[in-house]
Structure formats: structure tokens, C-alpha cells
Motif scaffolding. Structure first.
Motif, PDB file in Angstrom:
ATOM      1  N   LEU A 120       0.803  -1.227   0.000  1.00 11.89           N
ATOM      2  CA  LEU A 120       0.000   0.000   0.000  1.00 11.89           C
ATOM      3  C   LEU A 120       0.843   1.289   0.000  1.00 11.89           C
TER       4      LEU A 120
ATOM      5  N   ARG B 265      -8.077  -4.752 -10.745  1.00 12.22           N
ATOM      6  CA  ARG B 265      -9.476  -4.808 -10.320  1.00 12.22           C
ATOM      7  C   ARG B 265     -10.359  -5.282 -11.472  1.00 12.22           C
TER       8      ARG B 265
ATOM      9  N   LEU C 147       0.800   4.115  -2.986  1.00 10.56           N
ATOM     10  CA  LEU C 147       0.438   5.520  -2.768  1.00 10.56           C
ATOM     11  C   LEU C 147       1.540   6.463  -3.273  1.00 10.56           C
TER      12      LEU C 147
ATOM     13  N   ARG D 220      -1.009  -3.059  -6.091  1.00  7.35           N
ATOM     14  CA  ARG D 220      -2.041  -2.547  -5.185  1.00  7.35           C
ATOM     15  C   ARG D 220      -2.606  -1.253  -5.768  1.00  7.35           C
ATOM     16  N   LEU D 221      -3.856  -0.964  -5.455  1.00  3.56           N
ATOM     17  CA  LEU D 221      -4.537   0.231  -5.975  1.00  3.56           C
ATOM     18  C   LEU D 221      -4.401   0.298  -7.495  1.00  3.56           C
ATOM     19  N   SER D 222      -4.712  -0.839  -8.135  1.00  5.93           N
ATOM     20  CA  SER D 222      -4.551  -0.945  -9.583  1.00  5.93           C
ATOM     21  C   SER D 222      -5.895  -1.194 -10.247  1.00  5.93           C
TER      22      SER D 222
END
Lengths: 195, 287
Positions: B18, B145, B22, B139-141
């Protein structure tokens, strides 16, 4: 095998980073002569430490940095690392006069023409060099930029004048460092005698 | 041998993705935002064209290859490429290829206009280069997703560790450099150095009379700045997030009082790494 290879490569990278960016060495005197001139200002032990650091810089780190710097250049990664030292010794300002009307003065809320552009972080170094250097590298480019904007804003204008002033901190006595003026019809900038 | 074993285990350590994700988003947003701001002000053709084709800068770096290929449109095209690449990086779509393309394009912009390529640009490029080899894209992709892939919970920690080490070098160098340049940074008499900096009309926006009234505060803030920077080795300890709170204050203060463009936000883009212990909601020693 892979973890060992990775550990070795990382160790090499960390050492390289430390050599390139060793904190404190950018504050060293630039020459032996300069070091000697400061001998009386330092306590003996601090002078000896500075002298030793200069030896390391001249004989070890400097040559290594010379080798490593070109490797960083294609991606423009090389830098001084120290970010920011102290402020300027003078308050530097620029004024733009179209014909005889003042339209811009640095940080003057009443004369703000072109302020967002001239305050932009990528333009500011050019303004600064116009007030600090006798022959600034980018004088012609900056003059061309301002002249083009002025002609677009005031097509009937006859003259564009750029004045650069500096006020030694913290005094209020402002001196004019440079004046450049372009007039119709050829619009070539030339130096104007200082008052 | 024990030292090597320690290093081997340290460099093989894993961490939560994470914070790195970020940082990836932060750097991409700052670079794209900075370029969009330049475009909004109409500066793109002036900044990123060769001098011979109307650009501002008299000289270009020898590594600027685009000005030989397409002198008129090359620079503006690279601005578009960099912004699009950063959008992909931030969204986590084709992240690594986009990082590589964005890194190359952004460095070409620096070569085209060297006077405006500042330390923060170089630091963000260094960050992108390290991220390229990291698992920040896991992550945060948006791509992951859409593909329905499960979230990844652990990636190699060395990219995060290396970026923190670089921040230590940067802040420590800045602190020592300040002390070397003027002792008025840490003196509580005379005019504080911050007064001179914050009333510099070219770079700051604090009115002189307001600064004159706050000499005591400026002495304190100047001393705090040097103290914070010189104590940057604390970033290598469990006190890291507490130190980072001071760093956030420093950069928000700079952003509020000076016209330095992307500088503060570019530095703050790295800060998720410094809050990794709190982000992960667990003790520092476990991250």
C-alpha cells in the motif's frame, strides 16, 4: 542464488548512493587556500576534521563521483542533493513597462500582468539570472518570450522595457541592475544606460 | 559473516504494497499536475522547444535527442506523452510500461529545458526508476481490479527501504548545508534566515511587514527546520512516522508561503513510506 545476487546489487547501490550524496561535503571549502583562510575561525579539532574531509573528497569521493555522474545523465538523475541553503543576499525584482505604463512588478499586487507565467517555477531561474549575472545565458529567450506576450496583449505598443532591480537585504536602497528596451519597428532589445 | 546474513535477510524482507502504491500515485499526480499547470499557462511551446525554434532556453543538454527528430513538435508531444503515461501509472494500468515511457519522456523534457529541471524533478525521476523495479503496481490498480485479480498483501521491501534511505540523504544534506551556509539558521539573535527567504519577492509571498512582526516565530521555525533536517536519521528508526509529521508541517509551510510549484508536493509524494507503520496499522518492526 537470487537473494544473494539481489543483496549484492543492493549493497552496491546503497554504497553508490552514499558516495554520490555524502551529506555535508558540499559545504566544504572549495580549495586549500580557502581552507587556510578560515583556519582562525575554526577550533583546532574542527579544522582537522575539515581538512580530513577535504582529503577524502579530493582523493576518493570526487574521482568516484566523476565516474558515476555520466551514468546518471541520460535520465537526468544527478543532483546536488542539498536542496536549499540560504536565501539570496538581495531582493530581486523585475519590472515591465509598455510604452510608459508599468504593467508588471515582481510581487506588486497592482501590476500583475503575466504574473502566473513569470512566477512559474521553471521561468523564475531566468529572472533570477537576469538580476545576478552580467551575461545571463537565457537573456534572449526571456526577452523574446515577454516581447511576444506584450505584442499579443498590446498590438499598438511602441516600446517594451524590462528593468531589473536589486535591494540588498535588509536595506531599502534599491539599485537598478539592468534595463533592456525594444522599440518598434525592429523590436530588437538593447541595453539602456542606468540612471 | 553475521553482517552479510543480516543484510541478506534485510534485503529479502517483504512489506505491505500500500505505501509504495500511494507513492506511485502521488509522484504520477504531481508530475502530471505540474505539466498541466504549465500547459494551462501557455508555457509548453516556450519551455520545451529548442532555442532555434522559439524556445526560452539558449542551450539544451546533449542528451536531448527529441529536438533533432522533431524540433517543433517534439517537446510538446513529450509533454502529452508524459501526462498520459502518468495517468496510466496513477490508475495502475499497464503500470510498468507506462512508468518506463513516462520516465524517458520526462527526462527528455529535462534535457530540453535544463534551467527549469530542478532537484525535485530529479528526485521524482529517481523515485519512478525505483518504483519500476517494485511491486507498487500490485495494489490500488484499476487493471487488476478489472481483471478480478486478488489483492497482493506482500511485496519485496527493498524499493521502499531505498527510497527512505534517499530521503535521509536529502534531508541530512539539506540540514548540514544550511548550517554550513549560515549560522543565522540556528541563531536566536539578529534577523532570522527565514525572514530573508520568505520576503524574497522572486520566490516567496509573505508581505514584508507581516514577516517583520514575526521575527521570534521565524527564528523558531528556522531552528526547527534545521533540527528536523539534521535529525533525518530518525527515519531509519521506529520514530519515522513522528519525524514525518514534522516533515509534513515543513512542506505544507513551504507550499503556503513560497511559489515553488511542485516542490513541496513532490516531496510529500514520498511520505506514505514514512507513515507505512501507521498505514499498515501495525508496529514498525513488523513492516
Amino acid at each position: 542464488m537470487w537473494p544473494k545476487l539481489r543483496a549484492g546489487a543492493l549493497l552496491f547501490t546503497y554504497i553508490s548512493l552514499f558516495v554520490l550524496a555524502t551529506p555535508g561535503l558540499e559545504s566544504l571549502p572549495s580549495s586549500r587556500q580557502e581552507l587556510e583562510e578560515t583556519r582562525d575561525d575554526f577550533p583546532g579539532s574542527l579544522f582537522a576534521i575539515t581538512e580530513a574531509a577535504m582529503w577524502v573528497e579530493e582523493n576518493f569521493r570526487g574521482p568516484l563521483v566523476d565516474v558515476m555522474t555520466p551514468i546518471q545523465r541520460p535520465l537526468r538523475l544527478e543532483q546536488s542533493w542539498a536542496l536549499y541553503g540560504s536565501g539570496p543576499h538581495s531582493a530581486l525584482r523585475m519590472e515591465i513597462v509598455i510604452d510608459s505604463t508599468l504593467v508588471y512588478r515582481t510581487q506588486d499586487p497592482e501590476h500583475r500582468w503575466l504574473t502566473p507565467q513569470l512566477q512559474h517555477r521553471r521561468i523564475r531561474p531566468m529572472l533570477s539570472s537576469m538580476v545576478t549575472k552580467k551575461n545571463p545565458d537565457n537573456r534572449v529567450g526571456l526577452e523574446r518570450f515577454i516581447l511576444t506576450q506584450a505584442q499579443a496583449e498590446w498590438p499598438a505598443a511602441e516600446a517594451v522595457e524590462l528593468r531589473f532591480t536589486r535591494t540588498p537585504y535588509p536595506d531599502d536602497d534599491t539599485e537598478t541592475f539592468r534595463i533592456r528596451r525594444a522599440t518598434a519597428p525592429d523590436w530588437t532589445f538593447a541595453a539602456v544606460d542606468l540612471p | 559473516m553475521r553482517l552479510w546474513s543480516w543484510w541478506l535477510s534485510t534485503s529479502s524482507r517483504e512489506t505491505d504494497p500500500l505505501p509504495l502504491a500511494l507513492v506511485r500515485i502521488g509522484i504520477a499526480v504531481v508530475i502530471a499536475g505540474d505539466l498541466l499547470r504549465g500547459a494551462w499557462l501557455g508555457l509548453v511551446p516556450w519551455l520545451w522547444r529548442p532555442f532555434s525554434h522559439g524556445g526560452l532556453s539558449t542551450f539544451q543538454s546533449p542528451y536531448a535527442i527529441i529536438d533533432n527528430i522533431a524540433p517543433l513538435s517534439g517537446g510538446p508531444a513529450l509533454v502529452v506523452v508524459t501526462i498520459v503515461a502518468m495517468a496510466f501509472v496513477a490508475a495502475g494500468v499497464l503500470t510498468r510500461p507506462a512508468m518506463l515511457v513516462g520516465l524517458l519522456a520526462y527526462s527528455q523534457l529535462g534535457h530540453l529545458y535544463p534551467p527549469g529541471d530542478r532537484a525535485v524533478d530529479r528526485l521524482m525521476r529517481t523515485g519512478l526508476l525505483i518504483l519500476l523495479f517494485s511491486g507498487s503496481h500490485l495494489r490500488l490498480s484499476l487493471q487488476r481490479r478489472l481483471q478480478g485479480k486478488p489483492p497482493v498483501t506482500a511485496i519485496p521491501a527493498w524499493p521502499a527501504d531505498m527510497m527512505v534511505f534517499i530521503l535521509v540523504l536529502v534531508y541530512l544534506s539539506a540540514g548540514i548545508h544550511k548550517l554550513g551556509s549560515s549560522m543565522s539558521w540556528v541563531s536566536f539573535s539578529g534577523r532570522p534566515m527565514l525572514h530573508r527567504i520568505l520576503t524574497n519577492p522572486l520566490a516567496a509571498r509573505v508581505p514584508r511587514d507581516l514577516a517583520d512582526q514575526g521575527m521570534g516565530l521565524l527564528h523558531f521555525l528556522g531552528f526547527s527546520t534545521v533540527a528536523l533536517e539534521c535529525s533525518a536519521v530518525l527515519l531509519l528508526t521506529r520514530l519515522r512516522p513522528w519525524w514525518a509529521l514534522g516533515g509534513v508541517g515543513l512542506h505544507l509551510g513551504i507550499a503556503a508561503t513560497m511559489n515553488l510549484g511542485a516542490f513541496s508536493f513532490g516531496m510529500l509524494a514520498f511520505y506514505p513510506l514514512l507513515f507505512s507503520a501507521w498505514l499498515a496499522g501495525r508496529q514498525y518492526k513488523k513492516t
